[in-house]
Write an enzyme that holds these catalytic residues in place. Sequence first.
Site, short mmCIF file in Angstrom:
data_model
loop_
_atom_site.label_atom_id
_atom_site.label_comp_id
_atom_site.label_asym_id
_atom_site.label_seq_id
_atom_site.Cartn_x
_atom_site.Cartn_y
_atom_site.Cartn_z
CG ASP A 153 -2.33 0.52 0.92
OD1 ASP A 153 -2.36 1.22 0.09
OD2 ASP A 153 -3.19 0.41 1.71
CG ASP A 208 -9.67 1.91 -0.64
OD1 ASP A 208 -8.75 2.00 -1.53
OD2 ASP A 208 -9.57 2.21 0.67
C1 GLA Z 1 -6.02 1.57 1.60
C2 GLA Z 1 -6.11 0.48 0.44
C3 GLA Z 1 -7.44 -0.32 0.85
C4 GLA Z 1 -6.93 -1.25 2.14
C5 GLA Z 1 -6.68 0.00 3.30
C6 GLA Z 1 -6.13 -0.98 4.44
O1 GLA Z 1 -7.05 2.41 1.73
O2 GLA Z 1 -6.33 1.24 -0.58
O3 GLA Z 1 -7.38 -1.59 -0.16
O4 GLA Z 1 -5.78 -1.96 1.89
O5 GLA Z 1 -5.86 0.75 2.76
O6 GLA Z 1 -5.98 0.05 5.51
#
Ligand code: GLA
Length: 405
Positions: A153, A208
């Site tokens: 990430d 997301d």
């Molecule tokens: C980010 C990523 C998500 C998830 C969260 C976890 O937002 O894009 O897919 O992994 O972090 O904290």
Amino acid sequence: MTCHPIVRLGLASILALLCTPAAAQKFEQLAHTPQMGWNSWNSFGCNVDEKMIRQMADAMVASGMKAAGYEYLNIDDCWHGTRDADGNIQADPKTFPSGMKALVDYVHARGLKLGIYSDAGNTTCAGRPGSRGHEYQDALTYARWGIDYVKYDWCDTKGIDPASAYTTMRDAIRATGRPMLFSICEWGDNKPWEWAADLGHSWRTTGDIFPCWRCEHSHGSWSSLGVLPILDKQAGLRKYAGPGRWNDMDMMEVGNGMSEEEDRSHFSLWAMLASPLIAGNDLRSMSDATRRILTHPGMIAINQDRLGIQAMKWLDEGDVEVYIKPLDRGGYAVLFLNRDDVPRDYTLDWAFNGMKDDISGRAIDFNKQRFAWRDVWNGGSGSTGTVYTATLPAHGVVVLRLSPQ
Ligand code: GLA
């Protein structure tokens, strides 16, 4: 790596090999077709523990997901405890008391693979320890545990160059010698499609996902996106996708609150656009309708087609869009999408709509070539020799699979 000049003088030819590390590469052949699996984040957020992951492994097998092709069980954020005195990352002893190695063994014993999550910054998005400055050490720890997949990430990375950060982790994974699929999660902020093909096997193209059709769900400084906003952000990206390098449209929200029609459309679009198919629902309690969508053999075959060509938007008529995906053996998948809130009647006269795809080099003149079609979800069949008409449900799709006649 640098060497002392005197050493270099005497043993120049041998040390050239030792002192100049060969350019690292990602592990090939791990995602010749888009990876399929499950991830904890969409349904569980930070509430992950070994008992739930074990149950999910069992459910993946019992539900038929494994038989349908789903392979990876990915633990997202929040599995982490603290680093030990030597800096080695440890699983949270309260939620993963048996340790990661035991969990890996459990998952492997069921013929599945285990994925893990980390972050290029000092902390993950949920504030757990990130891998910055510990990349080689963390990759080695994962390899020793027997991990098969690393999602990496992009939180807490102010001032870091993304291509360098992902190169470091790619090299660290390579150096362990254990093939681990590398899933880049940088949200498309720095156009990873332009630099990540040699680094990872997929890269997130957007922020997301959220289980809604066309909404954007605000979290204050950022928003998560419904199915249509994510789809629209794929414009121009298909040329970057191919075997081993996929545009990742995010973990799926099938079974997480949208209507069955919307879930079917969401799954079909992800399949057509050759996105990784990573389920994000609770496999232990999913409805039959959700299971039927996620395990649909016809749609999975389209996603997993050997050629790995992402669908292109072929016809754009406002609320109705038509996507086409060139398939192996001269076939095609055609998806009719109704973005609208009411059903739409749609007519396609194949003869008047040729198809030319500069990226795959494929083209169709329906006056010269005839295809038999089969309706992938509904089961009807026909031929491109006659005009096609369908009523497209609100927020719905119809998918046809065309085979040369
Ligand atoms: C980010 C990523 C998500 C998830 C969260 C976890 O937002 O894009 O897919 O992994 O972090 O904290």
